[in-house]
Design an enzyme around this catalytic site. Structure first.
Site, mmCIF file in Angstrom:
data_model
loop_
_atom_site.group_PDB
_atom_site.id
_atom_site.type_symbol
_atom_site.label_atom_id
_atom_site.label_comp_id
_atom_site.label_asym_id
_atom_site.label_seq_id
_atom_site.Cartn_x
_atom_site.Cartn_y
_atom_site.Cartn_z
ATOM 1 C CG ASP A 152 -2.307 0.547 0.893
ATOM 2 O OD1 ASP A 152 -2.380 1.757 0.619
ATOM 3 O OD2 ASP A 152 -3.300 -0.197 0.919
ATOM 4 C CG HIS A 225 -5.374 3.596 0.490
ATOM 5 N ND1 HIS A 225 -4.976 2.283 0.375
ATOM 6 C CD2 HIS A 225 -6.575 3.689 -0.139
ATOM 7 C CE1 HIS A 225 -5.907 1.608 -0.294
ATOM 8 N NE2 HIS A 225 -6.887 2.437 -0.612
ATOM 9 C CB SER A 558 -9.043 0.174 -0.729
ATOM 10 O OG SER A 558 -8.360 0.284 -1.942
#
Length: 774
Positions: A152, A225, A558
């Site tokens: 990520d 994220h 996600s």
């Protein structure tokens, strides 16, 4: 009526193949990164190691410089790969790459590909309540041996979610490292974050050097994220977690006893395949048990998809891989990451919402959602003028999208602005309204979003409403010269019914490459998920957002992917002997297909029941998955046999393995998958198809199962034998399912096959498709 998804497969495939023929690289001489896949076993005896051989191969095809002093002698090797696949990433011109592909020992050449990210109530919603010390949450040392690799944007190590209090020393088998760089030191790793690495050589080769003044060239997460996904997988419990008062409670990951290894592969300009491949290769060598990959690109053939090829290599090493399905829904055939050895995860809602209302001047109240809690507030006793720049249509008008530079300050100052969803990020529309002097925003869904509502942490008072409410709002504004409204924010509500519902944005099947392999595999919570956040970005992610929060609410596949990764870590801790296929089988065959009102899972885009093309096997059920009764095992050779049914050439098969085809599968649907996707060909004379499965008993040694199959209009189904009588644990018993056409249907039919023993219900979804006659 919606277009038949099976027919769309053929039309899209035609377009896809056409564009692959006409698109070409910039020039023959421009250098870019290529992944050079090598046959490890072909190394000549004259070389002492593989990297020396790979480098020699690359040097042998380099073009001579046009003039003296050019950089032909520079080191062209970007990465070397030694675990998931073998070879190097190298900086080459197209001409050099073409020459290299002809060399002996070279299996394939892949040009660099750009991937994108697919962007606490959920543990409770999933039944993972920590009240009972005898349940799944009870701490066992085996939990601490499971390490999840998260590919990520890195990690924010100061988050309380990565507190390692009470954790045992890092397992001796772990070979990972804690790489340092700006903002990230050795001490930022601990017994929770056991590894942190960065991969940027491919990114820099494609985009230029990273600006280290504006971006961390280290494992530190600037974007947020990666921190969010890592905390969702295995975050430690944090009491009092919330986003500006919303979603207050205890935040915890799915497997709070597991460890995290962060592999930073995504940067401000995207995620590149050579970096991703190097991260997978490194993670497998480091010793991860699970890989969580919340990103994807377009659909490529199995032999050209780097994630597919790397995933096959990781699977051979016993690593479970969870990947996001993508956010291309509700369009059919919008999936990515469709390889059968990867667990593909769609997104669903949970039973928590953040209601807001739009109170119109005509007395009508519209219901929506919002996470706004700022200093700019609207007076509760005042109605504000409302303006809408589009027409009265459910399809967006270009002037109604509130894009940068499209709002006239003279028309919107002091007013609440109605903005259609689309083109630009939802929160960015609010920034545009704010900059133009608007006092509030009503964000309206268009036909492509339907009634699905995603709450956002807006920069000005704003409420999002569904398409139906939006139509009523637009009619009022366009027909009333003095239209007014006010906005109200009602906090956090729990116990929302119905839930779960398949998110409208969640990518849908059928599987673009192989109709016989049902995708997505399942769905998991992916809407308004609370988890840890970076200290470097505001909750909206906009550069203009200077608010600092410890936790954030995000939506996307996600977010659903790390839920499955974390539950897979739990299963691996409880059943260390289980293979990736066994874990996937347990997750799929115990998934449920009814919501908390006991109705079939719904589809947020249509408000109608969803199908297996939307939810796969169903919604993840962690507690049931711990004890599935039976599992469907698939070995590496079985997956290879599946590839042998895909019309791949010997050289294309070689990118996965040096194995040879034994032709043990009559067709792709014969793979021992925990789902049945039956495809009757165009030939009307073929009316019978038989598929085979082998179940492995992981329940009580003596277990007797009987089969139940749902009825279908278009086919009769015969299962032989109808009972499976096991006498020992890990015993394997086989059965066959014969599908006979009764009346060909224009649309796919959906149902299921369930093996029951009185305790366990082992359900496999069934999809039957009749291809249109030629």
């Amino acid at each position: 009526m919606a277009e038949n998804p099976v027919k769309r497969v053929y039309s899209i495939l035609t377009i896809y193949l056409f564009f692959n023929l006409v698109l070409s690289a910039d020039t023959k001489l421009t250098k870019k990164t290529y992944i050079v896949h090598m046959d490890k076993s072909a190394i000549p005896k004259s070389f002492t190691n593989h990297l020396e051989w790979y480098s020699s191969k690359v040097k042998s095809v380099l073009s001579k410089p046009e003039k003296e002093g050019d950089d032909d002698d520079e080191d062209r090797i970007v990465y070397s790969y030694q675990t998931a696949i073998h070879g190097v990433a190298a900086w080459l011109s197209e001409e050099e790459a073409e020459r290299l592909e002809e060399e002996t020992g070279v299996v394939a050449i892949y040009p660099e590909t750009k991937y994108q990210l697919h962007t606490t109530r959920s543990p409770m919603f999933l039944g993972l309540e920590p009240d009972d010390n005898n349940n799944v949450w009870s701490q066992k040392l085996s939990d601490h041996d499971v390490i999840v690799g998260v590919l990520d944007t890195g990690v924010w190590p100061e988050s309380e979610s990565f507190n390692d209090t009470g954790m045992t020393p890092v397992p001796a088998h772990w070979k990972g490292k804690c790489e340092t760089g700006r903002g990230f030191e050795k001490h930022h790793c601990n017994k929770k974050i056991v590894g942190a690495r960065v991969f940027y050589h491919g990114y820099e080769a494609a985009t230029g050097k990273i600006n280290e003044q504006t971006e961390y060239k280290s494992p530190r997460d600037q974007d947020g994220h990666g921190t969010h996904t890592a905390a969702t997988v295995a975050g430690s419990p944090v009491r009092g977690a919330n986003l500006q008062g919303y979603a207050y409670g205890t935040a915890r990951g799915m497997a709070p006893g597991a460890r995290i290894a962060a592999y930073k592969v995504c940067w401000s300009g995207g995620c590149f395949s050579s970096d991703i491949l190097s991260a997978v290769d490194t993670a497998v060598a480091d010793g991860v048990s699970v890989l969580s990959i919340s990103l994807g690109g377009g659909v490529s053939s199995y032999s050209r998809d780097i994630l597919s090829i790397a995933g096959f290599g990781a699977m051979k090493m016993g690593v479970f891989i969870s990947s996001s399905a993508g956010n291309g829904g509700p369009d059919p055939i919008s999936l990515t990451n469709v390889s059968p050895w990867v667990t593909t995860v769609g997104a669903s809602t949970i039973d928590r919402d953040f209601p807001g209302t739009v109170n119109l001047g005509n007395g009508i109240t519209l219901r929506g959602v919002s996470l706004y809690k700022g200093q700019r507030t609207l007076s509760i006793n005042k109605r504000y003028p409302v303006v809408y720049m589009g027409g009265n249509s459910s399809s967006p008008d270009p002037s109604s999208l509130c894009l940068d530079g499209t709002l006239d300050q003279r028309l919107v100052a002091g007013k609440i602005v109605v903005c259609d969803r689309g083109i630009s990020p939802r929160v960015q529309k609010g920034q545009v309204v704010k900059d133009a002097g608007g006092v509030g925003m009503i964000l309206v869904n268009t036909a492509s979003n339907g009634e699905e509502l995603v709450a956002d942490c807006h920069l000005l008072p704003a409420v999002a409403v569904g398409e139906t409410e939006g139509k009523a709002l637009k009619h009022y504004v366009l027909t009333s010269p003095n239209a007014t409204a006010n906005l109200a924010f009602l906090g956090t509500r729990l116990g929302i019914r119905p839930s779960p519902v398949v998110a409208a944005f969640s990518s849908r099947g059928p599987n673009f490459l192989t109709l016989e392999i049902l995708k997505p595999d399942l769905v998991a919570p992916g809407v308004n998920i609370l988890a840890a956040w970076t200290g470097d970005a505001g909750p909206s992610g906009l550069p203009t957002d200077h608010r600092k929060v410890r936790f954030n609410l995000l939506s996307g596949t996600s977010m659903s992917c790390p839920h499955v990764s974390g539950v897979a870590a739990l299963l691996k801790a409880r059943h260390p002997e289980w293979s990736p296929a066994a874990i996937k089988s347990a997750l799929m065959t115990t998934a449920y297909i009814h919501d908390n009102t006991h109705h079939p899972l719904g589809d947020a885009s249509t408000a109608a029941p969803s199908t297996s093309y939307d939810h796969g096997a169903g919604h993840i059920n962690p507690m049931k998955a711990l004890d599935p009764g039976l599992v469907y095992e698939i070995e590496a050779q079985d997956y290879f046999e599946f590839l042998c049914t895909q019309s791949l050439t010997p050289s294309q098969l070689k990118v996965f393995s040096n194995r040879s085809c034994q032709h043990t599968l009559a067709n792709p649907g014969d793979l021992n998958y925990p789902a049945f996707s039956v495809v009757f060909p165009e030939k009307v004379s073929i009316t019978t198809l038989t598929l085979h499965r082998t179940a492995t008993n992981v329940g009580p040694p003596v277990s007797n199962y009987h089969v139940v199959v749902s009825p279908f209009k278009g086919a009769s189904i015969q299962v032989e034998p109808k009972t499976l009588k096991f006498t020992r644990k890990y015993q394997k018993l086989s059965y066959k399912v014969t599908f006979t056409t009764v009346a060909r249907q224009a649309w796919p039919e959906f149902g299921g096959l369930v093996w029951k023993d009185g305790v366990h219900s082992v359900r496999s979804p069934i999809v039957i498709t009749w291809l249109p006659p030629a």
